[in-house]
Design an enzyme around this catalytic site. Structure first.
Site, PDB file in Angstrom:
ATOM      1  N   SER A 308     -33.474  62.548  32.260  1.00  0.00           N
ATOM      2  CA  SER A 308     -32.940  61.540  33.334  1.00  0.00           C
ATOM      3  C   SER A 308     -32.942  61.966  34.792  1.00  0.00           C
ATOM      4  CB  SER A 308     -32.052  60.588  32.863  1.00  0.00           C
ATOM      5  OG  SER A 308     -31.898  59.489  33.276  1.00  0.00           O
ATOM      6  N   LYS A 333     -37.443  61.851  29.626  1.00  0.00           N
ATOM      7  CA  LYS A 333     -36.874  60.372  29.889  1.00  0.00           C
ATOM      8  C   LYS A 333     -37.347  59.660  31.137  1.00  0.00           C
ATOM      9  CE  LYS A 333     -32.915  57.281  29.777  1.00  0.00           C
ATOM     10  NZ  LYS A 333     -33.049  56.622  31.545  1.00  0.00           N
ATOM     11  N   GLN A 337     -33.336  52.640  34.843  1.00  0.00           N
ATOM     12  CA  GLN A 337     -32.032  50.828  34.259  1.00  0.00           C
ATOM     13  C   GLN A 337     -31.528  49.973  34.985  1.00  0.00           C
ATOM     14  OE1 GLN A 337     -32.086  53.593  32.278  1.00  0.00           O
ATOM     15  NE2 GLN A 337     -34.444  52.412  31.492  1.00  0.00           N
TER      16      GLN A 337
END
Length: 485
Positions: A308, A333, A337
């Site tokens: 991420s 990733k 979100q």
């Protein structure tokens, strides 16, 4: 990685990693099933069937309320309906939290939290470790990236949502989480006991190594990470640093603002740091603010636990900064979100966009390039994947098990040759245990009892943290030295 509100990472420790770059309205909750859905949504060209779906949902709701033999709470039905829709997305990063679960998440917004200290995701239907936090109970107990947790204290996690599984794993400080773990490459199930503890959020660790090489390790991106990184960098520069290693191994990600702030001061030429792209193809570009490059080379350490936000920083340093990546391919990733709170305290976290590297690459596991690849590959030694055994009964001569194999790998890495690493407790393995016991002033029995196991775990962690024994770090140092000349 998150781009809106005070949302929550899917962490066993229930650590909250959040940001505030997008604006989104909060939804209100109601007792009516129909009211949990938007009043008006633009239909797609094919038609999204919303009207028929609402009628079907209302009919099912009325049937349950009027005909089901037992009483059922309205809110439970509403929560179940939303949870079902989110689970149908088959997206491990999208999750609905009922008011109680959301409350527990939000209660961990302080500078520390209780848990085992690891980030998890759902992968192939199993709760999978992304990365244990540095110095956490999870790391000390030997949990590693890609480990799959299948049971907690005898309770199977099969069929549970990620959120439900996390609720089983977390618990008060001092309590035990007895985990059954499937580890890739191991045929036997591992039994790992983790003592839950309070985990302080200290995300930056800096040190000056030999030859003017500075090293800054970022364990995750939290609220104070950018400030702490800037202070650490200034301190190293003040000591005459000639080259910098940024260690992102095992970093599961975190706050987007934190990683942007760090990248803004490292990437030269006001170049792109990243892009976000929504389902309509609309892109938002984030650029650096720095004009001139740093007066020293930079090397970045990455591994399978880098995910991420840490992948964002590594990709920016590589593609816009021209810096070298050393280690292993990252987790992959590539989505972001958004978290939205309902009036009743529940929360919906939904994948709203994907992020792209400065060159427009998508590194996501699903549909992307499956991680960020290093420029120089460096694998950790075999013992780095071992789990310190903590057997209920002593390990001794002629036993054969995965615990014995882990013992042998660790003994070999610590300089006590066990003769073999296939899991059979041989005479040479017994001699190695005796040598370890004698060196550490323990009763010389040749058996791995509890006292010996605790000392082995302590010494093993010291080995893992020793820069001289860190093969990946030593490769990074060699690469950096060549660039410093």
């Amino acid at each position: 990685m998150y781009i809106r509100g005070r949302t929550v990472a899917l962490l066993i420790v229930f650590s909250v990693l959040c940001s505030s770059l997008l604006t989104a309205a909060a939804f209100g909750a109601s007792d009516s099933i129909a009211s949990i859905l938007p009043v008006s949504i633009p239909a797609s060209k094919q038609g999204d069937g919303l009207e028929d779906g609402l009628q079907k949902l209302q009919r099912a709701y009325r049937m349950i309320k009027q005909e089901y033999i037992r009483d059922v709470d309205d809110q439970k039905l509403i929560d179940g309906a939303i949870s079902g829709m989110v689970e149908a997305l088959d997206d491990p990063y999208s999750v609905y939290m009922d008011p109680e679960t959301a409350k527990q998440f939000h209660s961990t917004l302080e500078s520390s939290f209780e848990g085992i200290g690891a980030e998890v995701t759902m992968k192939n239907g199993r709760v999978t470790i992304v990365a244990p936090f540095k110095g956490s109970p999870a790391e000390k107990a030997g949990l590693r990236p890609e480990d799959q947790v299948i049971k907690v204290n005898g309770v199977s996690l099969e069929g549970m949502s990620l959120n439900e599984a996390v609720m089983k794993i977390r618990g008060p400080k001092g309590t035990k989480a007895k985990l059954e773990v499937v580890r890739p490459g191991h045929s036997e199930i591992l039994h790992i006991t983790v003592i839950r503890d309070e985990i302080p959020i200290e995300t930056v660790d800096a040190q000056m190594l030999k030859d003017g090489i500075g090293k800054i390790e970022i364990s995750q991106f939290a609220e104070d990470t950018a400030k702490d990184f800037a202070e650490a960098l200034e301190e190293l520069e003040g000591r005459g640093m000639k080259g910098l290693i940024i260690d992102l191994r095992g970093n599961p990600g975190g706050l987007l603002p934190a990683v942007l702030e760090i990248a803004e001061d490292l990437i030269p030429g006001e170049k792109p740091i990243m892009f976000t792209e929504d389902k309509r193809g609309h892109r938002v570009e984030y650029k650096s603010k720095r004009k001139e490059p740093k007066p020293y080379p930079i090397v970045v350490l990455i591994d399978k636990g880098s995910a991420s936000a840490s992948e964002i920083l590594a990709a920016a340093l590589k593609e816009s900064g021209g810096y070298t990546l050393v280690g292993q391919t990252t987790f992959g990733k590539g989505t972001v979100q958004t978290a939205k709170d309902f009036n009743d305290g529940s929360n919906l976290k939904l994948t709203m966009a994907k992020w792209l590297t400065p060159k427009g690459n998508w590194i996501d596991q699903k549909g992307g390039t499956k991680g960020l690849k290093p420029d120089v590959t460096a694998k950790p030694p075999a013992y780095a994947r071992a789990t310190p055994p903590m057997p209920e009964k002593p390990l001794k001569r002629d036993m054969a098990s995965a615990e014995v194999r882990n013992l042998q790998l660790i003994l070999e890495g610590m300089g006590y040759p066990p003769g073999r690493t296939d899991g059979y407790f041989s005479e040479q393995t017994e001699l190695a245990v005796k040598a370890f016991q004698k060196t550490n002033k323990l009763p010389v029995t040749g058996q791995l009892d509890q006292k010996t196991a605790l000392k082995l775990q302590e010494e093993f962690l010291e080995l893992l943290r020793d820069p001289e024994s860190d093969i990946q770090l030593q490769v990074a140092i060699d690469v950096l030295k060549k660039q410093m000349k």
